[in-house]
Write an enzyme that holds these catalytic residues in place. Structure first.
Site, PDB file in Angstrom:
ATOM      1  N   SER A 130       0.829  -1.209   0.000  1.00  0.00           N
ATOM      2  CA  SER A 130       0.000   0.000   0.000  1.00  0.00           C
ATOM      3  C   SER A 130       0.860   1.254   0.000  1.00  0.00           C
ATOM      4  CB  SER A 130      -0.876  -0.010   1.253  1.00  0.00           C
ATOM      5  OG  SER A 130      -1.426   1.264   1.476  1.00  0.00           O
ATOM      6  N   TYR A 155      -2.052  -0.581  10.106  1.00  0.00           N
ATOM      7  CA  TYR A 155      -2.302  -1.085   8.747  1.00  0.00           C
ATOM      8  C   TYR A 155      -1.032  -0.984   7.910  1.00  0.00           C
ATOM      9  CZ  TYR A 155      -3.875  -1.052   3.880  1.00  0.00           C
ATOM     10  OH  TYR A 155      -3.995  -1.288   2.538  1.00  0.00           O
TER      11      TYR A 155
HETATM   12  N1  LIG Z   1      -8.506  -0.077  -2.420  1.00  0.00           N
HETATM   13  C1  LIG Z   1      -7.402   0.659  -2.179  1.00  0.00           C
HETATM   14  O1  LIG Z   1      -7.398   1.890  -2.337  1.00  0.00           O
HETATM   15  C2  LIG Z   1      -6.141  -0.020  -1.717  1.00  0.00           C
HETATM   16  C3  LIG Z   1      -4.982   0.772  -1.608  1.00  0.00           C
HETATM   17  C4  LIG Z   1      -3.796   0.177  -1.187  1.00  0.00           C
HETATM   18  C5  LIG Z   1      -3.766  -1.181  -0.911  1.00  0.00           C
HETATM   19  N2  LIG Z   1      -4.903  -1.933  -1.015  1.00  0.00           N
HETATM   20  C6  LIG Z   1      -4.825  -3.359  -0.696  1.00  0.00           C
HETATM   21  O2  LIG Z   1      -5.327  -4.074  -1.810  1.00  0.00           O
HETATM   22  C7  LIG Z   1      -5.974  -5.265  -1.346  1.00  0.00           C
HETATM   23  C8  LIG Z   1      -7.395  -5.327  -1.881  1.00  0.00           C
HETATM   24  O3  LIG Z   1      -8.079  -4.182  -1.414  1.00  0.00           O
HETATM   25  P1  LIG Z   1      -9.612  -3.913  -1.716  1.00  0.00           P
HETATM   26  O4  LIG Z   1      -9.771  -2.449  -1.850  1.00  0.00           O
HETATM   27  O5  LIG Z   1     -10.085  -4.817  -2.788  1.00  0.00           O
HETATM   28  O6  LIG Z   1     -10.255  -4.326  -0.311  1.00  0.00           O
HETATM   29  P2  LIG Z   1     -11.518  -5.247   0.027  1.00  0.00           P
HETATM   30  O7  LIG Z   1     -11.721  -5.134   1.497  1.00  0.00           O
HETATM   31  O8  LIG Z   1     -12.656  -4.890  -0.868  1.00  0.00           O
HETATM   32  O9  LIG Z   1     -11.014  -6.697  -0.351  1.00  0.00           O
HETATM   33  C9  LIG Z   1     -10.326  -7.536   0.542  1.00  0.00           C
HETATM   34  C10 LIG Z   1     -11.095  -8.831   0.641  1.00  0.00           C
HETATM   35  O10 LIG Z   1     -10.353  -9.695   1.512  1.00  0.00           O
HETATM   36  C11 LIG Z   1     -11.276 -10.394   2.312  1.00  0.00           C
HETATM   37  N3  LIG Z   1     -10.577 -10.794   3.530  1.00  0.00           N
HETATM   38  C12 LIG Z   1     -10.198 -10.023   4.570  1.00  0.00           C
HETATM   39  N4  LIG Z   1      -9.586 -10.766   5.499  1.00  0.00           N
HETATM   40  C13 LIG Z   1      -9.567 -12.031   5.044  1.00  0.00           C
HETATM   41  C14 LIG Z   1      -9.073 -13.259   5.555  1.00  0.00           C
HETATM   42  N5  LIG Z   1      -8.486 -13.320   6.753  1.00  0.00           N
HETATM   43  N6  LIG Z   1      -9.222 -14.380   4.819  1.00  0.00           N
HETATM   44  C15 LIG Z   1      -9.840 -14.335   3.609  1.00  0.00           C
HETATM   45  N7  LIG Z   1     -10.341 -13.208   3.070  1.00  0.00           N
HETATM   46  C16 LIG Z   1     -10.191 -12.068   3.788  1.00  0.00           C
HETATM   47  C17 LIG Z   1     -12.408  -9.440   2.569  1.00  0.00           C
HETATM   48  O11 LIG Z   1     -13.615 -10.117   2.856  1.00  0.00           O
HETATM   49  C18 LIG Z   1     -12.482  -8.660   1.260  1.00  0.00           C
HETATM   50  O12 LIG Z   1     -13.466  -9.184   0.396  1.00  0.00           O
HETATM   51  C19 LIG Z   1      -5.867  -5.243   0.165  1.00  0.00           C
HETATM   52  O13 LIG Z   1      -4.732  -5.992   0.533  1.00  0.00           O
HETATM   53  C20 LIG Z   1      -5.662  -3.787   0.474  1.00  0.00           C
HETATM   54  O14 LIG Z   1      -4.982  -3.614   1.715  1.00  0.00           O
HETATM   55  C21 LIG Z   1      -6.084  -1.373  -1.425  1.00  0.00           C
END
Ligand SMILES: NC(=O)c1ccc[n+]([C@@H]2O[C@H](COP(=O)([O-])OP(=O)(O)OC[C@H]3O[C@@H](n4cnc5c(N)ncnc54)[C@H](O)[C@@H]3O)[C@@H](O)[C@H]2O)c1
Length: 338
Positions: A130, A155
């Site tokens: 991130s 985080y």
């Molecule tokens: N969206 C953003 O702006 C952003 C920015 C930087 C990093 N990220 C990273 O990208 C990745 C995806 O982000 P996103 O926006 O799609 O988030 P999101 O929350 O929509 O997707 C993450 C998914 O992981 C699942 N999850 C959480 N814990 C879990 C576990 N222990 N076992 C199995 N499933 C689990 C959740 O149910 C969710 O559906 C994440 O790692 C997030 O930290 C996202």
């Protein structure tokens, strides 16, 4: 490729899975569909995947990353060629409220991903890091060459830990690993806990929006299709040891191990007030703004230097903010029947 996508019911995981299937790969998606935000949205994303013409090449399994035996069995059974780890407890502010969930998903869970890849000789592990790892750094744009040793939220600390854990496995076992620092991702099917979704809901209901730091924060907003394109381009490019790596003056983005870090961002930084103005224009409605101070754990500004990504893949995100917001608004109106 036979790909494991973790977090397949999540925002980015859903879009990536759809793209991989369209490109002709077979995908196993896992997710624990937790209730951090609306579970129905996660189920609806999965229903969309099940309705795709290539759905025969997709299988979903409800599985928690923290379930060690379950994860080990999945890896042994499937023999994945590639793994994209997107499942995580996301969100900066929530890590001050429920730190436990970050330890479980992002540290214990990520450890199981690494073990699965190691034991089953997965060809390439890509994992979500991130932009928040840049923490106290103020040198802009944020470069993968900078050291990132001063996170300002748990985080961010877990995401930086993932980069370090992956490096150790990569060094010890020759495991190709690529860490991806995503910058504020937005678009259709986006997350209800993020600003664009929260603001849209408040504006259409005539409720005030919470604008932190008087709107003077800056973010490198990145459209979902650009994130997916970056991941898809990097997936077949398993890194090798970098022959130019100098342990006496280590480059933070590369290594003598087959390990690399990339930023994926739009390479433009936009003030929150301008972002809100673009959303107001797309909705044809004015926001009522409640001006609030900076939130603990937040950073003032993000801006991605994407030189390494572009040099390797020839790709640079290009979706203009106003176009991306308009596509989000179209989706929002259709999904929530407004
Ligand atoms: N969206 C953003 O702006 C952003 C920015 C930087 C990093 N990220 C990273 O990208 C990745 C995806 O982000 P996103 O926006 O799609 O988030 P999101 O929350 O929509 O997707 C993450 C998914 O992981 C699942 N999850 C959480 N814990 C879990 C576990 N222990 N076992 C199995 N499933 C689990 C959740 O149910 C969710 O559906 C994440 O790692 C997030 O930290 C996202």
């Amino acid at each position: 490729m036979h790909v494991l996508v973790t977090g397949a019911a999540g925002f980015i995981g859903y879009h990536l899975t759809a793209r991989l299937l369209a490109d002709g790969h077979s995908v196993v998606g896992i997710d624990n569909c937790n209730d951090y935000y609306d579970v129905q949205l996660k189920k609806d994303r999965l229903s969309q995947l099940a309705a795709l013409p290539q759905a025969g090449h997709f299988r979903f399994e409800a599985l928690d990353l923290a379930d060690g035996p379950g994860m080990a069995a999945l890896f042994a059974r499937e023999g994945f060629s590639h793994v994209v780890n997107l499942a995580a407890q996301a969100g900066v502010r929530y890590s001050l409220i429920n730190p436990e969930s970050y330890l479980s998903a992002n540290l214990v869970g990520f450890g199981h991903i690494l073990e699965g890849c190691r034991q089953n000789k997965v060809g390439h592990l890509l994992f979500a890091s991130s932009s928040s790892v840049y923490g106290l750094n103020t040198a802009q744009p944020y470069s993968v060459q900078h050291n990132v040793d001063h996170p300002v939220s748990l985080y961010a600390a877990t995401k930086k830990s993932n980069e370090l854990m992956a490096h150790a496995y990569s060094h010890l076992y020759g495991m190709p690993c690529t860490g991806l620092r995503f910058f504020t991702v937005y678009g259709p099917w986006g997350r209800p806990d993020m600003a664009l979704h929260l603001f849209t809901t408040a504006i259409v209901r005539g409720e005030p929006i919470k604008v932190f730091n008087q709107g003077h924060m800056r973010r490198d907003f990145t459209y979902i299709d650009d994130i997916v394109e970056g991941v898809v381009r990097l997936l077949p490019l398993a890194p090798g040891p970098d022959p130019s790596f100098d342990p006496a003056a280590p480059n933070a983005a590369t290594s003598s191990a087959p390990w690399r870090i990339y930023n994926i961002g739009n390479n433009q930084t936009v003030e929150l007030n301008d972002f809100i103005a673009a959303l107001e224009d797309a909705l044809g409605m004015k926001a009522r703004k409640e001006m609030l101070p900076m939130q603990p754990g937040d950073v003032q500004a993000t801006w991605a230097d994407i030189n390494d990504l572009t040099t390797l893949t020839g790709f640079a995100p290009s979706t203009p903010l106003r176009e991306g917001i308009a596509r989000f608004v179209d989706w929002y109106k259709e999904y929530y029947k407004i």
